[in-house]
Design a protein around this motif. Structure first.
Motif, PDB file in Angstrom:
ATOM      1  N   ARG A 187       0.868  -1.190   0.000  1.00  0.00           N
ATOM      2  CA  ARG A 187       0.000   0.000   0.000  1.00  0.00           C
ATOM      3  C   ARG A 187       0.897   1.228   0.000  1.00  0.00           C
ATOM      4  N   ILE A 188       0.711   2.100  -0.990  1.00  0.00           N
ATOM      5  CA  ILE A 188       1.527   3.315  -1.095  1.00  0.00           C
ATOM      6  C   ILE A 188       0.599   4.496  -1.334  1.00  0.00           C
ATOM      7  N   ASN A 189       0.711   5.508  -0.494  1.00  0.00           N
ATOM      8  CA  ASN A 189      -0.144   6.692  -0.593  1.00  0.00           C
ATOM      9  C   ASN A 189       0.687   7.970  -0.512  1.00  0.00           C
ATOM     10  N   ASN A 190       0.320   8.975  -1.327  1.00  0.00           N
ATOM     11  CA  ASN A 190       0.880  10.331  -1.236  1.00  0.00           C
ATOM     12  C   ASN A 190       2.408  10.336  -1.189  1.00  0.00           C
ATOM     13  N   SER A 191       3.037   9.569  -2.052  1.00  0.00           N
ATOM     14  CA  SER A 191       4.493   9.419  -1.992  1.00  0.00           C
ATOM     15  C   SER A 191       5.126   9.570  -3.372  1.00  0.00           C
ATOM     16  N   VAL A 192       6.447   9.772  -3.364  1.00  0.00           N
ATOM     17  CA  VAL A 192       7.234   9.863  -4.594  1.00  0.00           C
ATOM     18  C   VAL A 192       8.322   8.796  -4.548  1.00  0.00           C
ATOM     19  N   LEU A 193       8.339   7.943  -5.563  1.00  0.00           N
ATOM     20  CA  LEU A 193       9.377   6.931  -5.717  1.00  0.00           C
ATOM     21  C   LEU A 193      10.211   7.299  -6.939  1.00  0.00           C
ATOM     22  N   MET A 194      11.497   7.543  -6.725  1.00  0.00           N
ATOM     23  CA  MET A 194      12.353   7.961  -7.834  1.00  0.00           C
ATOM     24  C   MET A 194      12.827   6.759  -8.649  1.00  0.00           C
ATOM     25  N   ASP A 195      13.649   7.014  -9.645  1.00  0.00           N
ATOM     26  CA  ASP A 195      14.058   5.971 -10.592  1.00  0.00           C
ATOM     27  C   ASP A 195      14.647   4.757  -9.883  1.00  0.00           C
ATOM     28  N   GLY A 196      14.222   3.582 -10.349  1.00  0.00           N
ATOM     29  CA  GLY A 196      14.856   2.345  -9.934  1.00  0.00           C
ATOM     30  C   GLY A 196      14.553   1.865  -8.533  1.00  0.00           C
TER      31      GLY A 196
END
Length: 448
Positions: free
Chosen positions: A381-390
Motif C-alpha cells: 500500500r503506497i499513498n501520497n508518496s514519490v518513488l524515484m528511478d529504480g
C-alpha cells in the motif's frame, strides 16, 4: 512573436543545496515531477509557445547525463548546451554573463525548477507594450503549504520576498528578502512620496521567469558585482530606475565621455529622439521617458505554480501534478502513465508512472509519483508518496507520505510514514519508522 524576437535561456546549473537529502550528487534538474524530469516543464512550455531553440546552461559534470535524459524525451527543440565548471560558485547572473556573447536579441530566462501554468504570449506582449527593461512573473505564494514535510520534524520557515509595486502600472518599485529584516521595514521617503499607490506584499512568489532587454545582459557582461538574478540584479536595476539618467544630446550616442564603461545608463540611455518616439507611441500606456523600467506580470489567481527548490515544494508539486497536468503541458492525463510500463494493479488512483516500471497485482496505490524502472511487488500500500528511478518495493510494505530516493530498496514487511529515504539506501525487512531520514551517508536521524 517568438524565437525571431526573443532567445530563450534555461538555467540548470544549480547544485540543489536545499535538496541534499534526495539528490546526493544527482542533477537537480532531473528530479521527477510526475513521469518527467523537472527540466522538461520549462522546455515544454517554451516549445508550446513557438520557440525552436533554447540555450541550456548546465554543470560540466552533469552535461552528459542531462543530455542523454532529454534526448529520450524527443522534444522538438534544438538544445544548445553551455557547460560551466562544476567547482565554480556560479550564480544565475554569472551564468547569463558567461553566455552574453551568444545572445543577440531580447531574452526569456527561465529556471529549471519553474513549474507553472502561464501563457507566455501574454508576458511577451505586455513586455513589448510597456517597453520594459525587465519583466518578472509573480504568482500567489503558499501553494505548497498544505503538505506535511517528510523526515524529522523541524520548524520549517518558508522563504518570503517583499515586493513593492505600483497598483496601477504594475511597475516594480522595491524588492528584498523578508529575512533581511527583523520586525520593521524602512522604505525611503522619496519612494513613498513619488509612488503613493505602492503596495508591499510578502505573499507573492517570484516564478523565476524573466524577460529582459538585450542591453541588460550586455550590462551584466561588463560588471562582475552582480552574481544572482533575483537577489542582486533585480534589486539593483529596480533602484537604478529611481535615479535621474544623464542627458545625452542627439548625435552624441552612448559613447559620451561622462558615462562610465560599467554605468548601467551607458546601456539603457535614451536620446531626445527616443523620448519623442516613446511619447507618441500607442504601445506605451504609462508615458515615462526613464530608460529603465521594471514591471511585474501577475498570473491569474487560479493558476498553479511552484518553484521546486526544497523538499516541501518537491512533494507538493508531485502530489498536485494530476490535477494541473493538462493546464501545465497541454497534454491529457493519459500521458501521466507510460505505455512502456507493466501495471497489473486494479487499485490504482491518481498515479503517475514512468517508463519500464512494473506494478504487481494486489497492490493499492493512491496519489503517487512512481518514476522510471521501479518495481512494486504484491500486497503493498503506497499513498501520497514519490518513488524515484529504480526503486524496489518488496511484498507487504506500507508507505505513506514518503520520498524514496533513486535505486533505494524497501524490503518486505516494512512500514514507513513521513520518511525520507536517500538514494541507494536499503530499508531492512520489517522496519517500522516514522518521521526519519534514512541515508547511507549519515545513517538515520530520529526525533528527540
Amino acid at each position: 512573436m517568438g524565437q525571431q524576437e526573443f532567445q530563450a535561456v534555461v538555467l540548470a546549473a544549480g547544485k540543489g543545496t536545499r535538496l541534499p537529502e534526495i539528490l546526493e550528487g544527482r542533477p537537480k534538474c532531473l528530479l521527477p515531477i510526475g513521469p518527467y524530469p523537472m527540466i522538461w516543464y520549462p522546455l515544454q512550455l517554451l516549445q508550446r509557445h513557438g520557440f525552436n531553440e533554447v540555450l541550456l546552461i548546465v554543470q560540466e559534470s552533469e552535461k552528459s547525463e542531462i543530455q542523454q535524459r532529454l534526448d529520450r524525451l524527443q522534444l522538438k527543440l534544438k538544445l544548445d548546451y553551455y557547460s560551466i565548471p562544476t567547482e565554480s560558485e556560479c550564480g544565475t547572473a554569472d551564468s547569463l554573463r558567461l553566455v552574453s556573447d551568444k545572445l543577440k536579441t531580447d531574452v526569456v530566462v527561465l529556471s529549471c525548477d519553474t513549474v507553472v501554468e502561464v501563457n507566455l504570449y501574454h508576458l511577451l506582449s505586455t513586455f513589448r507594450e510597456q517597453d520594459a527593461s525587465i519583466q518578472m512573473l509573480l504568482m500567489e505564494g503558499g501553494q505548497d503549504q498544505d503538505v506535511a514535510i517528510p523526515g524529522p520534524k523541524s520548524k520549517y520557515k518558508a522563504e518570503k520576498d517583499l515586493i513593492g509595486y505600483d497598483k496601477t502600472t504594475t511597475k516594480v518599485l522595491f524588492m528584498a528578502s523578508a529575512s533581511d529584516f527583523e520586525e520593521t521595514v524602512k522604505l525611503p521617503g522619496h519612494l513613498l512620496r513619488e509612488n503613493p499607490e505602492i503596495i508591499i506584499s510578502s505573499g507573492l512568489l517570484d516564478a523565476h521567469i524573466y524577460i529582459m532587454k538585450k542591453w541588460v545582459v550586455e550590462y551584466l557582461a561588463v560588471t562582475d558585482l552582480l552574481s544572482a538574478v533575483k537577489g542582486e540584479l533585480l534589486p539593483h536595476v529596480i533602484k537604478k530606475q529611481m535615479l535621474q539618467p544623464p542627458v545625452v544630446q542627439e548625435g552624441e550616442g552612448v559613447s559620451d565621455s561622462n558615462v562610465k564603461v560599467d554605468d548601467i545608463f551607458k546601456y539603457a540611455v535614451y536620446t531626445e529622439l527616443d523620448t519623442k518616439i516613446e511619447k507618441a507611441s500607442i504601445f506605451n500606456k504609462h508615458k515615462t521617458s526613464h530608460p529603465i523600467r521594471c514591471y511585474a506580470h501577475f498570473a491569474d489567481l487560479t493558476s498553479f505554480g511552484l518553484r521546486v527548490n526544497n523538499v516541501r515544494s518537491f512533494l507538493s508539486c508531485n502530489l498536485k501534478i494530476f490535477e494541473h497536468f493538462p493546464a501545465l503541458t497541454g497534454l491529457t492525463e493519459r500521458e501521466l502513465v507510460s505505455q512502456k510500463s507493466s501495471i497489473k494493479s486494479t487499485q490504482i488512483s491518481k498515479c503517475a508512472v514512468g517508463d519500464m516500471t512494473t506494478i504487481s497485482e494486489k497492490t493499492s496505490l493512491n496519489s503517487n509519483v512512481i518514476a522510471n524502472g521501479c518495481t512494486i511487488q504484491a500486497k503493498t500500500r503506497i499513498n501520497n508518496s514519490v518513488l524515484m528511478d529504480g526503486v524496489m518495493v518488496e511484498e507487504g510494505v506500507v508507505i505513506d507520505n514518503c520520498i524514496i530516493g533513486e535505486k533505494a530498496v524497501v524490503k518486505s514487511g516494512s512500514t514507513l510514514k513521513n520518511c525520507l529515504v536517500g538514494p541507494h539506501f536499503v530499508v531492512t525487512a520489517d522496519t517500522k519508522k516514522e518521521n526519519v531520514y534514512l541515508s547511507n551517508a549519515d545513517g538515520f536521524m530520529t526525533i528527540d
